[in-house]
Design a protein around this motif. Structure first.
Motif, PDB file in Angstrom:
ATOM      1  N   LEU A  29      -0.444 -31.807  -1.476  1.00 20.18           N
ATOM      2  CA  LEU A  29      -0.383 -30.405  -1.873  1.00 20.18           C
ATOM      3  C   LEU A  29      -1.796 -29.869  -2.071  1.00 20.18           C
ATOM      4  O   LEU A  29      -2.553 -30.384  -2.897  1.00 20.18           O
ATOM      5  N   GLU A  30      -2.143 -28.821  -1.306  1.00 24.27           N
ATOM      6  CA  GLU A  30      -3.443 -28.168  -1.450  1.00 24.27           C
ATOM      7  C   GLU A  30      -3.299 -26.915  -2.313  1.00 24.27           C
ATOM      8  O   GLU A  30      -2.459 -26.061  -2.040  1.00 24.27           O
ATOM      9  N   ARG A  31      -4.146 -26.815  -3.320  1.00 20.31           N
ATOM     10  CA  ARG A  31      -4.231 -25.594  -4.125  1.00 20.31           C
ATOM     11  C   ARG A  31      -5.692 -25.419  -4.518  1.00 20.31           C
ATOM     12  O   ARG A  31      -6.260 -26.282  -5.193  1.00 20.31           O
ATOM     13  N   ASP A  32      -6.312 -24.303  -4.088  1.00 22.42           N
ATOM     14  CA  ASP A  32      -7.748 -24.122  -4.276  1.00 22.42           C
ATOM     15  C   ASP A  32      -8.108 -23.111  -5.351  1.00 22.42           C
ATOM     16  O   ASP A  32      -9.236 -23.124  -5.858  1.00 22.42           O
ATOM     17  N   PHE A  33      -7.218 -22.191  -5.685  1.00 25.65           N
ATOM     18  CA  PHE A  33      -7.492 -21.196  -6.723  1.00 25.65           C
ATOM     19  C   PHE A  33      -6.157 -20.626  -7.199  1.00 25.65           C
ATOM     20  O   PHE A  33      -5.097 -21.050  -6.735  1.00 25.65           O
TER      21      PHE A  33
ATOM     22  N   ALA B 102       0.691 -26.318   1.867  1.00 24.91           N
ATOM     23  CA  ALA B 102      -0.027 -25.325   1.062  1.00 24.91           C
ATOM     24  C   ALA B 102       0.733 -24.014   1.054  1.00 24.91           C
ATOM     25  O   ALA B 102       1.671 -23.804   1.833  1.00 24.91           O
ATOM     26  N   GLY B 103       0.290 -23.114   0.181  1.00 24.96           N
ATOM     27  CA  GLY B 103       0.857 -21.781   0.123  1.00 24.96           C
ATOM     28  C   GLY B 103       0.085 -20.806   0.985  1.00 24.96           C
ATOM     29  O   GLY B 103      -1.076 -21.036   1.327  1.00 24.96           O
ATOM     30  N   HIS B 104       0.720 -19.700   1.347  1.00 16.71           N
ATOM     31  CA  HIS B 104       0.059 -18.652   2.116  1.00 16.71           C
ATOM     32  C   HIS B 104       0.487 -17.289   1.590  1.00 16.71           C
ATOM     33  O   HIS B 104       1.415 -17.173   0.775  1.00 16.71           O
ATOM     34  N   TYR B 105      -0.209 -16.253   2.082  1.00 14.95           N
ATOM     35  CA  TYR B 105       0.068 -14.879   1.655  1.00 14.95           C
ATOM     36  C   TYR B 105       0.766 -14.135   2.776  1.00 14.95           C
ATOM     37  O   TYR B 105       0.323 -14.180   3.926  1.00 14.95           O
ATOM     38  N   ASP B 106       1.868 -13.455   2.428  1.00 14.27           N
ATOM     39  CA  ASP B 106       2.614 -12.665   3.414  1.00 14.27           C
ATOM     40  C   ASP B 106       2.012 -11.258   3.492  1.00 14.27           C
ATOM     41  O   ASP B 106       2.412 -10.365   2.730  1.00 14.27           O
ATOM     42  N   GLU B 107       1.073 -11.077   4.399  1.00 12.48           N
ATOM     43  CA  GLU B 107       0.490  -9.750   4.610  1.00 12.48           C
ATOM     44  C   GLU B 107       1.528  -8.814   5.227  1.00 12.48           C
ATOM     45  O   GLU B 107       1.596  -7.628   4.886  1.00 12.48           O
ATOM     46  N   ALA B 108       2.320  -9.334   6.148  1.00  9.46           N
ATOM     47  CA  ALA B 108       3.395  -8.587   6.802  1.00  9.46           C
ATOM     48  C   ALA B 108       4.345  -9.601   7.410  1.00  9.46           C
ATOM     49  O   ALA B 108       4.075 -10.803   7.420  1.00  9.46           O
ATOM     50  N   ASP B 109       5.477  -9.119   7.944  1.00 15.76           N
ATOM     51  CA  ASP B 109       6.427 -10.040   8.567  1.00 15.76           C
ATOM     52  C   ASP B 109       5.790 -10.814   9.711  1.00 15.76           C
ATOM     53  O   ASP B 109       6.166 -11.967   9.966  1.00 15.76           O
ATOM     54  N   ASP B 110       4.828 -10.185  10.400  1.00 19.48           N
ATOM     55  CA  ASP B 110       4.196 -10.831  11.553  1.00 19.48           C
ATOM     56  C   ASP B 110       2.739 -11.194  11.301  1.00 19.48           C
ATOM     57  O   ASP B 110       1.986 -11.416  12.244  1.00 19.48           O
TER      58      ASP B 110
ATOM     59  N   VAL C 243      -1.402 -15.187   5.976  1.00 21.87           N
ATOM     60  CA  VAL C 243      -2.788 -15.578   5.702  1.00 21.87           C
ATOM     61  C   VAL C 243      -2.785 -16.882   4.920  1.00 21.87           C
ATOM     62  O   VAL C 243      -2.193 -16.965   3.827  1.00 21.87           O
ATOM     63  N   ASP C 244      -3.427 -17.883   5.466  1.00 23.56           N
ATOM     64  CA  ASP C 244      -3.520 -19.206   4.844  1.00 23.56           C
ATOM     65  C   ASP C 244      -4.503 -19.121   3.681  1.00 23.56           C
ATOM     66  O   ASP C 244      -5.711 -19.010   3.895  1.00 23.56           O
ATOM     67  N   THR C 245      -4.004 -19.162   2.446  1.00 20.73           N
ATOM     68  CA  THR C 245      -4.874 -18.949   1.291  1.00 20.73           C
ATOM     69  C   THR C 245      -5.096 -20.179   0.422  1.00 20.73           C
ATOM     70  O   THR C 245      -6.123 -20.277  -0.251  1.00 20.73           O
ATOM     71  N   HIS C 246      -4.132 -21.099   0.359  1.00 17.01           N
ATOM     72  CA  HIS C 246      -4.172 -22.224  -0.585  1.00 17.01           C
ATOM     73  C   HIS C 246      -4.205 -21.720  -2.016  1.00 17.01           C
ATOM     74  O   HIS C 246      -4.666 -22.434  -2.909  1.00 17.01           O
ATOM     75  N   GLY C 247      -3.721 -20.504  -2.236  1.00 17.73           N
ATOM     76  CA  GLY C 247      -3.761 -19.924  -3.574  1.00 17.73           C
ATOM     77  C   GLY C 247      -2.417 -19.460  -4.069  1.00 17.73           C
ATOM     78  O   GLY C 247      -2.354 -18.600  -4.949  1.00 17.73           O
TER      79      GLY C 247
END
Length: 285
Positions: free
Chosen positions: A249-253, A209-217, A220-224
């Protein structure tokens, strides 16, 4: 218990979402090899969506991924729901049923997947509940390693907790590669070491799945979002360690054009193919 019908280790699948029903029903052969749905969202559904689900599961293997059993909770399971779930799995001939290694209820639904404390007491508690589910459903189930952000009490590392639950419950593993990557960054552990310590013989299939890079460390697991190259690289490493397994492959939104999802499924299939014996490289489904 009922034996799990096997998917090809080369199978690359896509999450079945209502927003994708049209493209999935009109899909060309080879777009995907199997589908995954959350039975919580489909049990009892009729009309065009119910008919569409039956049409798709007649044409393609349908694995099922639960959202609401709350394996780590203390409330008794809803036996009526478990019996409905068993009928649903049987009706759609689901090769695999999986649930999250988490809890999502506390005197009512929390609508989030909460992490379980990594303790021996929790191992025994959760393993006992998994065995209850397996007995009622008449099949082995797989549990998924989840992403988490506020770590509960940890008397042992995450991978030791996961392995202890798998062994005591004698269940399978849905290995979410993205969750390994996200947790490794957020909780400062080595994703490669985590993979090396997984009992590969228990892996039923992979999630990607995809995730969001809030910061280098902080991830966030988003599936979006589109799957990151680092996650595909970790999938490649998992296949190096364990051989190819079915991958979903997971994609929720934030759904992109359907062709872009098919391209990501093809990328997953390419990773699996690099690790397959020559005689399996053209197997499907």
């Amino acid at each position: 218990m009922t034996a799990i019908r096997s998917l090809s280790p080369m199978a690359a699948g896509l999450g079945l979402r209502r927003a994708l029903m049209g493209p999935l029903q009109a899909a060309a052969p080879g777009d995907f090899d199997f589908l995954e749905c959350a039975p919580d969202n489909w049990i009892g559904v009729g009309g065009r969506f119910g008919e569409g689900l039956r049409e798709l599961s007649a044409k393609h293997p349908l694995v099922c991924h639960g959202l609401s059993l709350s394996l780590g909770a203390v409330e008794p399971f809803d036996q009526t729901y478990l019996l409905k779930l068993r009928r649903f799995l049987d009706e759609h001939r689901a090769p695999v049923f999986s649930e999250h290694l988490s809890y999502c209820s506390d005197d009512g639904q929390l609508y989030d997947l909460m992490p379980i404390p990594f303790t021996e007491e929790a191992v025994h508690h959760v393993a006992g509940r998994i065995r209850q589910v397996q007995d009622t459903l008449g099949r082995r189930i797989a549990v998924e390693n989840v992403s988490y952000y506020a770590a509960p009490y940890q008397a042992m590392p995450e991978v030791d907790f996961l392995n202890a639950v798998l062994a005591e419950a004698d269940c399978d593993l849905l290995l979410d590669v993205n969750n390994v990557f996200v947790n490794a960054v957020n909780h400062r552990y080595d994703a490669h070491d985590f993979l090396r310590r997984i009992p590969g013989e228990r892996i039923a299939y992979f999630h990607v799945a995809g995730h969001y890079d809030e910061a280098d460390d902080l991830k966030v697991d988003t599936h979006g979002a589109t799957v990151k190259p680092d996650v595909f690289a970790l999938l490649d490493e998992a296949c190096t360690l364990f051989g190819p397994r079915p991958a979903l492959l997971e994609r929720d939104f934030n759904f992109p054009p359907y062709a872009e999802l098919v391209a990501e499924v093809a990328t997953m299939r390419g990773v699996l193919a690099r690790h397959a014996p020559a005689e399996q490289r053209h197997a499907r489904g």
